[in-house]
Design an enzyme around this catalytic site. Structure first.
Site, PDB file in Angstrom:
ATOM      1  N   TYR A 136       1.434   3.662   8.856  1.00  0.00           N
ATOM      2  CA  TYR A 136       0.466   4.302   9.733  1.00  0.00           C
ATOM      3  C   TYR A 136      -0.936   4.052   9.205  1.00  0.00           C
ATOM      4  O   TYR A 136      -1.353   4.587   8.178  1.00  0.00           O
ATOM      5  CB  TYR A 136       0.716   5.806   9.825  1.00  0.00           C
ATOM      6  CG  TYR A 136       2.133   6.201  10.164  1.00  0.00           C
ATOM      7  CD1 TYR A 136       2.956   5.353  10.884  1.00  0.00           C
ATOM      8  CD2 TYR A 136       2.643   7.427   9.763  1.00  0.00           C
ATOM      9  CE1 TYR A 136       4.260   5.709  11.195  1.00  0.00           C
ATOM     10  CE2 TYR A 136       3.941   7.796  10.066  1.00  0.00           C
ATOM     11  CZ  TYR A 136       4.754   6.932  10.782  1.00  0.00           C
ATOM     12  OH  TYR A 136       6.038   7.291  11.092  1.00  0.00           O
ATOM     13  N   HIS A 147      12.279   3.543   6.411  1.00  0.00           N
ATOM     14  CA  HIS A 147      11.606   3.585   7.702  1.00  0.00           C
ATOM     15  C   HIS A 147      12.210   2.597   8.701  1.00  0.00           C
ATOM     16  O   HIS A 147      12.231   1.391   8.470  1.00  0.00           O
ATOM     17  CB  HIS A 147      10.121   3.264   7.480  1.00  0.00           C
ATOM     18  CG  HIS A 147       9.238   3.618   8.622  1.00  0.00           C
ATOM     19  ND1 HIS A 147       7.886   3.408   8.597  1.00  0.00           N
ATOM     20  CD2 HIS A 147       9.490   4.184   9.842  1.00  0.00           C
ATOM     21  CE1 HIS A 147       7.347   3.825   9.722  1.00  0.00           C
ATOM     22  NE2 HIS A 147       8.302   4.280  10.504  1.00  0.00           N
TER      23      HIS A 147
END
Length: 341
Positions: free
Chosen positions: A29, A94
């Site tokens: 992010y 992830h």
């Protein structure tokens, strides 16, 4: 796009003041920026009160996912520096559906995470992703207790009631707005939902508007209701203090209604996620829904009140359910094909 530092810090502090104590980020992010912002925000907060979650495997849109042991160690070290912490509470692998061969998660990634857990660098191990079969693939191949938690997104929403079956792990249910699908203005152009589902979502937005009902609030309420006790944490993005207030108000309303003995939990267990591009939630609510009845009878109103919904919300939710029936549990392809060997 990740929030500016001042706004991010104010948002995290507002969340903590409201009782939110679990914060989820990733090096992916903002290519590390989200971790830096969260680190700056929690610097003045009691570390023992904060649950810090971050991830390994995906690092930037311009870089191929890497779940190798060496990269895992280097990534965790870099994340801890950006976050300004000496340990990570939950470390997620992830979006493992992007691993070219998911045997690598079993044979290489999880073993190195277990070593780091034994050393106290991380305290819990998680895996995240969209296709539900990736969780069973991993959990069926590792000893019980290897994975502590899974993070599943977009599967507990208005149109999709599927979720991971109980396998002895904690479940984080993320993205109740289905990456913006349940915003009044609809999702961004990149949204992967098939055309039939996007058209149904547009009809739902029109129904909500006609009924004077907030579609995001209704979506979150329905997600919390249908998940029941099978979900440990509901994960949603909050980019401004005002969004924190809105989400917390709705969640407390739901937990006051559905919580143990009708009381809200002492500590609100929701998540501030520094990830605007995946949640894209503006002025969203966060809570749970109601049984749907027909008509405007007093019985319907009692059901609505018992579920934390107005009678109009219950009626609108019933209409939305009918619109969504043809696309119930519709999903979309994500990740690498042929990687479950």
């Amino acid at each position: 796009m990740v929030a500016d530092e001042e706004t991010a810090i104010k948002t995290v502090h507002a969340a903590y003041a409201a009782g939110i104590n679990l914060f989820d980020v990733s090096p992916y992010y903002g290519s590390g920026r989200a971790e830096q912002l969260l680190g700056a925000a929690i610097k003045s907060l009691p570390r023992e009160d904060i649950i810090v979650c971050t991830k390994i495997g995906k690092y930037s849109p311009d870089e191929a996912p890497d779940y190798s042991a060496d990269r895992v160690r280097a990534s965790i070290s870099a994340s801890m520096q950006r976050l300004g912490v000496s340990y990570i509470d939950i470390l997620h692998c992830h979006d493992i559906e992007f691993c070219p061969d998911m045997r690598q998660i079993v044979d290489e990634t999880l073993p190195v995470l277990q070593q780091l857990k034994q050393q106290g660098v991380i305290r819990a191990i998680g895996i995240t992703g969209y296709p539900l079969d990736i969780f069973s693939y991993i959990l069926d191949k590792v000893p019980a207790g290897t994975v502590d938690v899974v993070l599943s997104y977009c599967h507990n929403s208005l149109h999709d009631t599927s979720l991971l079956e109980a396998k002895g792990v904690g479940v984080i249910s993320a993205a109740p707005l289905c990456m913006g699908l349940w915003r009044p203005q609809g999702p961004e152009p990149w949204h992967p939902a098939p055309p039939a589902l996007q058209e149904a979502a547009r009809q739902c937005a029109q129904l909500a508007a006609a009924g004077g009902v907030s579609l995001p609030r209704l979506a979150v309420k329905a997600a919390v209701q249908q998940a029941g006790s099978g979900v440990a944490v509901h994960l949603m993005g909050m980019a401004k203090p005002e969004e924190v207030s809105d989400n917390v108000a709705v969640m407390l309303d739901m937990y006051n209604t559905h919580g143990s003995a009708g009381k809200a939990p002492e500590k609100q267990v929701t998540i501030k996620e520094e990830q605007q591009q995946e949640e894209l939630s503006n002025n969203t609510g966060s809570s749970a829904g109601a049984e749907c009845g027909d008509g405007d009878s007093s019985g319907m109103q009692k059901k609505a009140a018992a579920a934390g919904l107005s009678a109009q919300e219950v009626a609108t939710l019933a209409e939305i359910r009918r619109v969504l029936q043809p696309v119930a549990n519709v999903t979309w392809p994500v990740g690498v094909t042929g990687n479950r060997k």
